[in-house]
Design an enzyme around this catalytic site. Structure first.
Site, PDB file in Angstrom:
ATOM      1  N   TYR A 121       0.741  -1.087   0.054  1.00  0.00           N
ATOM      2  CA  TYR A 121      -0.076   0.121  -0.140  1.00  0.00           C
ATOM      3  C   TYR A 121       0.814   1.416  -0.142  1.00  0.00           C
ATOM      4  CZ  TYR A 121      -3.373   3.329   2.025  1.00  0.00           C
ATOM      5  OH  TYR A 121      -3.883   4.628   2.139  1.00  0.00           O
ATOM      6  N   LYS A 125       1.584   4.262  -2.913  1.00  0.00           N
ATOM      7  CA  LYS A 125       1.248   5.550  -2.778  1.00  0.00           C
ATOM      8  C   LYS A 125       2.633   6.357  -3.066  1.00  0.00           C
ATOM      9  CE  LYS A 125      -2.921   5.758  -0.897  1.00  0.00           C
ATOM     10  NZ  LYS A 125      -3.876   6.096  -1.932  1.00  0.00           N
TER      11      LYS A 125
HETATM   12  N1  NAP Z   1      -8.514   5.454   5.054  1.00  0.00           N
HETATM   13  C1  NAP Z   1      -7.326   6.080   5.588  1.00  0.00           C
HETATM   14  O1  NAP Z   1      -7.421   6.129   7.138  1.00  0.00           O
HETATM   15  C2  NAP Z   1      -6.408   6.841   4.921  1.00  0.00           C
HETATM   16  C3  NAP Z   1      -5.043   7.201   5.427  1.00  0.00           C
HETATM   17  C4  NAP Z   1      -4.214   7.849   4.632  1.00  0.00           C
HETATM   18  C5  NAP Z   1      -4.604   8.080   3.299  1.00  0.00           C
HETATM   19  N2  NAP Z   1      -5.627   7.590   2.680  1.00  0.00           N
HETATM   20  C6  NAP Z   1      -5.882   7.848   1.183  1.00  0.00           C
HETATM   21  O2  NAP Z   1      -6.627   9.074   0.993  1.00  0.00           O
HETATM   22  C7  NAP Z   1      -7.286   9.117   0.016  1.00  0.00           C
HETATM   23  C8  NAP Z   1      -8.900   9.473   0.292  1.00  0.00           C
HETATM   24  O3  NAP Z   1      -9.600   8.712   1.216  1.00  0.00           O
HETATM   25  P1  NAP Z   1     -10.932   8.515   1.691  1.00  0.00           P
HETATM   26  O4  NAP Z   1     -10.839   7.774   2.815  1.00  0.00           O
HETATM   27  O5  NAP Z   1     -11.784   9.984   1.461  1.00  0.00           O
HETATM   28  O6  NAP Z   1     -11.298   7.483   0.270  1.00  0.00           O
HETATM   29  P2  NAP Z   1     -12.858   6.778   0.074  1.00  0.00           P
HETATM   30  O7  NAP Z   1     -13.863   7.611   1.221  1.00  0.00           O
HETATM   31  O8  NAP Z   1     -12.652   5.598   0.031  1.00  0.00           O
HETATM   32  O9  NAP Z   1     -13.199   7.761  -1.547  1.00  0.00           O
HETATM   33  C9  NAP Z   1     -12.585   7.330  -2.418  1.00  0.00           C
HETATM   34  C10 NAP Z   1     -13.096   8.045  -3.803  1.00  0.00           C
HETATM   35  O10 NAP Z   1     -12.434   7.491  -4.842  1.00  0.00           O
HETATM   36  C11 NAP Z   1     -13.395   7.028  -5.864  1.00  0.00           C
HETATM   37  N3  NAP Z   1     -13.053   5.918  -6.567  1.00  0.00           N
HETATM   38  C12 NAP Z   1     -12.437   4.753  -5.964  1.00  0.00           C
HETATM   39  N4  NAP Z   1     -12.260   3.713  -6.889  1.00  0.00           N
HETATM   40  C13 NAP Z   1     -12.794   4.334  -7.963  1.00  0.00           C
HETATM   41  C14 NAP Z   1     -12.619   4.065  -9.295  1.00  0.00           C
HETATM   42  N5  NAP Z   1     -12.280   2.711  -9.614  1.00  0.00           N
HETATM   43  N6  NAP Z   1     -13.073   4.848 -10.173  1.00  0.00           N
HETATM   44  C15 NAP Z   1     -13.522   5.972 -10.073  1.00  0.00           C
HETATM   45  N7  NAP Z   1     -13.627   6.535  -8.739  1.00  0.00           N
HETATM   46  C16 NAP Z   1     -13.198   5.736  -7.790  1.00  0.00           C
HETATM   47  C17 NAP Z   1     -14.767   6.778  -4.993  1.00  0.00           C
HETATM   48  O11 NAP Z   1     -15.878   6.785  -5.702  1.00  0.00           O
HETATM   49  P3  NAP Z   1     -17.155   5.970  -5.269  1.00  0.00           P
HETATM   50  O12 NAP Z   1     -17.841   6.754  -4.418  1.00  0.00           O
HETATM   51  O13 NAP Z   1     -17.638   6.081  -6.779  1.00  0.00           O
HETATM   52  O14 NAP Z   1     -16.592   4.591  -5.031  1.00  0.00           O
HETATM   53  C18 NAP Z   1     -14.341   7.815  -3.762  1.00  0.00           C
HETATM   54  O15 NAP Z   1     -14.966   9.093  -4.365  1.00  0.00           O
HETATM   55  C19 NAP Z   1      -7.269   7.528  -0.710  1.00  0.00           C
HETATM   56  O16 NAP Z   1      -6.257   7.711  -1.786  1.00  0.00           O
HETATM   57  C20 NAP Z   1      -6.770   7.103   0.473  1.00  0.00           C
HETATM   58  O17 NAP Z   1      -5.988   5.773   0.096  1.00  0.00           O
HETATM   59  C21 NAP Z   1      -6.671   6.805   3.360  1.00  0.00           C
END
Ligand code: NAP
Length: 212
Positions: A121, A125
């Protein structure tokens, strides 16, 4: 400012969208999504099937691109499918935006992002950070949040357990690894669209001060 926003239906993206819609200095937001967003006078919302390729369109041009796009290995199904979203799709969108002369990109990356990491992961990134640097935006900001504290539509058990543990251990946890709210990240991402040319990194412990 005209903003191009990826991932506007996600936990962080929704907050960016709400803030940008309320911000008088943002005149227009283009947010391509898979699911339609609520209409708003300032919002242009192309609904796309990203799996079928990206359209050629003028709307890839904006003053800044903010990406909150991403998935999880569990949701994507396997590592390759995860990489297709968190690396390939982000890069393809960024390439479209750069080709249309969007000068600035801000990426919601992750704490620990490193192309040489042994963790898949974090390596992915790190690889997207590196790939974006090669596109040579005038300004590129890599924002690296720790665990995101957010309301989610779908349950993420491991994440919820980690959040609970982090809250209990907060005084003992180094600032970089403390959870950070989706709202603070969104504020930071939006502010990061403005600033000097070059590549910069905002580590998790700086997100609140960079954004608050
Ligand atoms: N979770 C954590 O604690 C954490 C920590 C550090 C960094 N991050 C990173 O921060 C970023 C934002 O996180 P988040 O929690 O806001 O993510 P999230 O809630 O899972 O939202 C992800 C977004 O990406 C879109 N998406 C996913 N797959 C897609 C695809 N195949 N085609 C088009 N759109 C797609 C989703 O659309 P849909 O609504 O249509 O699915 C949604 O709008 C991510 O890159 C994540 O890896 C996360």
């Amino acid at each position: 400012m005209e903003l191009l926003l990826l991932g506007a239906t996600g936990a962080v993206g929704r907050e960016v969208l709400d803030m940008a819609l309320a911000d008088p200095s943002v005149s227009r937001i283009t947010a391509p999504t898979r699911r339609a967003l609520l209409p708003h006078d300032k919002l242009h919302n192309p609904v796309l099937d990203f799996d079928k390729g990206l359209p050629d369109a003028d709307w890839w041009h904006a003053d800044a691109l903010v990406s909150c796009l991403g998935t999880t290995i569990r949701k994507a199904g396997d590592r390759a499918a995860f990489r297709r979203v968190d690396h390939d799709l982000i890069l393809m969108c960024a390439h479209r935006a750069k080709t249309q002369e969007t000068p600035v990109m801000v990426l919601n990356s992750s704490v620990g992002a490193n192309p040489r990491s042994r963790n898949f992961y974090l390596r992915t990134k790190g690889e997207i950070e590196k790939s974006l640097q090669k596109l040579a935006f005038e300004r590129l900001v890599l924002v690296r949040p720790s665990l995101i504290d957010a309301q989610r539509d779908e349950p993420r058990l491991a994440e919820q357990v980690s959040l609970l543990a982090s809250r209990l251990m907060r005084p003992l946890t180094p600032a970089r690894y403390r959870p950070v709210t989706a709202r603070h990240i969104a504020d930071c991402l939006l502010r990061a669209t403005r600033g000097d040319a070059g590549v910069s990194v905002i580590e998790s412990e700086k997100i609140r001060s960079a954004g608050a």
